[in-house]
Design a protein around this motif. Structure first.
Motif, PDB file in Angstrom:
ATOM      1  N   GLY A  28       6.962  -0.645  13.151  1.00  0.00           N
ATOM      2  CA  GLY A  28       5.631  -0.735  13.754  1.00  0.00           C
ATOM      3  C   GLY A  28       4.898   0.583  13.873  1.00  0.00           C
ATOM      4  O   GLY A  28       3.949   0.694  14.666  1.00  0.00           O
ATOM      5  N   ILE A  29       5.297   1.587  13.082  1.00  0.00           N
ATOM      6  CA  ILE A  29       4.667   2.908  13.173  1.00  0.00           C
ATOM      7  C   ILE A  29       3.700   3.086  12.007  1.00  0.00           C
ATOM      8  O   ILE A  29       4.091   2.960  10.832  1.00  0.00           O
ATOM      9  N   LYS A  30       2.458   3.358  12.311  1.00  0.00           N
ATOM     10  CA  LYS A  30       1.432   3.611  11.313  1.00  0.00           C
ATOM     11  C   LYS A  30       0.978   5.057  11.449  1.00  0.00           C
ATOM     12  O   LYS A  30       0.277   5.411  12.396  1.00  0.00           O
ATOM     13  N   PRO A  31       1.370   5.940  10.527  1.00  0.00           N
ATOM     14  CA  PRO A  31       0.969   7.338  10.643  1.00  0.00           C
ATOM     15  C   PRO A  31      -0.547   7.506  10.614  1.00  0.00           C
ATOM     16  O   PRO A  31      -1.261   6.774   9.915  1.00  0.00           O
ATOM     17  N   ILE A  32      -1.031   8.463  11.378  1.00  0.00           N
ATOM     18  CA  ILE A  32      -2.440   8.853  11.292  1.00  0.00           C
ATOM     19  C   ILE A  32      -2.692   9.496   9.933  1.00  0.00           C
ATOM     20  O   ILE A  32      -3.712   9.251   9.288  1.00  0.00           O
ATOM     21  N   VAL A  33      -1.748  10.326   9.502  1.00  0.00           N
ATOM     22  CA  VAL A  33      -1.781  10.958   8.176  1.00  0.00           C
ATOM     23  C   VAL A  33      -0.408  10.813   7.551  1.00  0.00           C
ATOM     24  O   VAL A  33       0.614  11.038   8.201  1.00  0.00           O
ATOM     25  N   GLN A  34      -0.378  10.414   6.277  1.00  0.00           N
ATOM     26  CA  GLN A  34       0.860  10.424   5.508  1.00  0.00           C
ATOM     27  C   GLN A  34       0.523  11.024   4.151  1.00  0.00           C
ATOM     28  O   GLN A  34      -0.383  10.585   3.460  1.00  0.00           O
ATOM     29  N   ALA A  35       1.246  12.083   3.799  1.00  0.00           N
ATOM     30  CA  ALA A  35       0.886  12.844   2.608  1.00  0.00           C
ATOM     31  C   ALA A  35       2.118  13.468   1.988  1.00  0.00           C
ATOM     32  O   ALA A  35       3.132  13.694   2.655  1.00  0.00           O
ATOM     33  N   VAL A 245      -1.557  19.413   0.559  1.00  0.00           N
ATOM     34  CA  VAL A 245      -0.929  18.092   0.540  1.00  0.00           C
ATOM     35  C   VAL A 245      -1.889  17.100  -0.101  1.00  0.00           C
ATOM     36  O   VAL A 245      -3.101  17.330  -0.163  1.00  0.00           O
ATOM     37  N   MET A 246      -1.337  16.006  -0.595  1.00  0.00           N
ATOM     38  CA  MET A 246      -2.132  14.894  -1.121  1.00  0.00           C
ATOM     39  C   MET A 246      -1.725  13.634  -0.367  1.00  0.00           C
ATOM     40  O   MET A 246      -0.530  13.295  -0.313  1.00  0.00           O
ATOM     41  N   GLU A 247      -2.707  12.970   0.194  1.00  0.00           N
ATOM     42  CA  GLU A 247      -2.411  11.780   0.982  1.00  0.00           C
ATOM     43  C   GLU A 247      -1.950  10.637   0.081  1.00  0.00           C
ATOM     44  O   GLU A 247      -2.354  10.535  -1.085  1.00  0.00           O
ATOM     45  N   VAL A 248      -1.109   9.765   0.642  1.00  0.00           N
ATOM     46  CA  VAL A 248      -0.466   8.711  -0.136  1.00  0.00           C
ATOM     47  C   VAL A 248      -0.653   7.362   0.553  1.00  0.00           C
ATOM     48  O   VAL A 248      -0.914   7.282   1.758  1.00  0.00           O
ATOM     49  N   ASP A 249      -0.483   6.300  -0.244  1.00  0.00           N
ATOM     50  CA  ASP A 249      -0.520   4.952   0.312  1.00  0.00           C
ATOM     51  C   ASP A 249       0.867   4.590   0.832  1.00  0.00           C
ATOM     52  O   ASP A 249       1.785   5.421   0.853  1.00  0.00           O
ATOM     53  N   ASP A 250       1.033   3.353   1.243  1.00  0.00           N
ATOM     54  CA  ASP A 250       2.301   2.951   1.865  1.00  0.00           C
ATOM     55  C   ASP A 250       3.465   2.930   0.881  1.00  0.00           C
ATOM     56  O   ASP A 250       4.628   2.893   1.295  1.00  0.00           O
ATOM     57  N   GLN A 251       3.174   2.947  -0.423  1.00  0.00           N
ATOM     58  CA  GLN A 251       4.229   3.020  -1.433  1.00  0.00           C
ATOM     59  C   GLN A 251       4.464   4.452  -1.898  1.00  0.00           C
ATOM     60  O   GLN A 251       5.152   4.693  -2.893  1.00  0.00           O
ATOM     61  N   ALA A 252       3.833   5.398  -1.188  1.00  0.00           N
ATOM     62  CA  ALA A 252       3.955   6.839  -1.460  1.00  0.00           C
ATOM     63  C   ALA A 252       3.274   7.250  -2.755  1.00  0.00           C
ATOM     64  O   ALA A 252       3.591   8.306  -3.315  1.00  0.00           O
ATOM     65  N   ASN A 253       2.335   6.429  -3.233  1.00  0.00           N
ATOM     66  CA  ASN A 253       1.536   6.806  -4.397  1.00  0.00           C
ATOM     67  C   ASN A 253       0.361   7.671  -3.950  1.00  0.00           C
ATOM     68  O   ASN A 253      -0.309   7.350  -2.960  1.00  0.00           O
TER      69      ASN A 253
END
Length: 264
Positions: A28-35, A245-253
């Motif tokens: 249930g954790i949704k990062p504010i930023v994932q990169a 850094v480059m931000e990514v989607d939930d599949q780390a793309n």
């Protein structure tokens, strides 16, 4: 102000960014930023240098999480090394972050101007936030499919005593023209409040968007930017670092602005 935790994460060899992010979602954790961590643009010279660059760690992910979202145990098992900071961030900036960030990552076609020609010849080093020949060669060697994608720069700042107001003049110049003209936009600013970063002596973080790494390089190679850099920024800093850094989607793309706009 709202407390958030920023994390630089190195994953174990058998772990993948996609699996790690999946374990966050399952809890249930949704990062504010994932990169994805891409490249050091400026290395720290004193503060945290031993931990961040002295052990030859390959940093894989950069995350910003709400203070109430600890990394779950099953995800911690995938971590080889971690470095963190607790930061106080404006509640207003956080409340509108997702929508504002989506507009930056997925701009309307034709709305982003190409990078400007360089005004200044490359320097010997990028350490003072100047464009170097090595940086230009690295950009030229980037895979074509990601060279023009949006980047964000994680800045950590430690001020000399009494010089924070001097740095603010740099920030004002950046926002007014010397950075914004190249697509630079500050997305988050935070006061370091704890964690290893606080223990080491960092004062602030800034998370800054650019339409591509070439836009960042064009800014660093512009005369008006360097005037502000040398007059305000460099004299005010005890130490600093910048991580691309480059931000990514939930599949780390890595985010592709050509795709249909969607919230990360």
């Amino acid at each position: 102000m709202v407390l958030c935790n920023i994390h630089l994460i190195s994953l174990r060899d058998e772990a993948s960014p996609a699996l790690f992010l999946g374990k966050l979602r399952w809890n249930g954790i949704k990062p504010i930023v994932q990169a994805r961590a891409i490249r050091w643009m400026i290395l720290p010279t004193q503060i945290s240098a031993g931990h961040l660059i002295g052990r030859n760690i390959r940093w894989d992910l950069f995350l910003v999480l709400e203070e109430t979202d600890p990394i779950p145990h099953e995800a911690q098992l995938d971590i080889e090394a971690i470095w963190s900071a607790s930061c106080g961030v404006s509640s207003k900036a956080l409340s509108g972050y997702a929508a504002a960030n989506s507009k930056l990552l997925y701009p309307p076609p034709g709305s982003v101007s190409p990078p400007e020609p360089h005004d200044i010849e490359p320097s010997n080093s990028s350490q003072n936030l100047e464009t170097s020949l090595e940086l230009c060669e690295w950009i030229g060697a980037m895979p074509t499919e990601i060279r023009d994608r949006p980047v964000s720069m994680l800045n950590l700042l430690a001020f000399k005593p009494g010089m924070k107001d001097q740095y603010k003049k740099y920030g004002d110049a950046f926002t007014a023209n010397v950075g914004s003209r190249h697509g630079g936009k500050v997305k988050l600013v935070g006061r370091v409040a704890g964690g290893p970063a606080g223990d080491d002596g960092w004062d602030e973080i800034a998370f800054v968007h650019y339409p591509s790494v070439s836009h960042f390089a064009a800014m660093a190679a512009s005369r008006d930017y360097q005037e502000a850099n040398h007059e305000y920024r460099l004299p005010s800093l005890k130490d600093t670092l910048i991580l691309c850094v480059m931000e990514v989607d939930d599949q780390a793309n890595i985010v592709d602005p050509r795709q249909t706009r969607e919230r990360l």
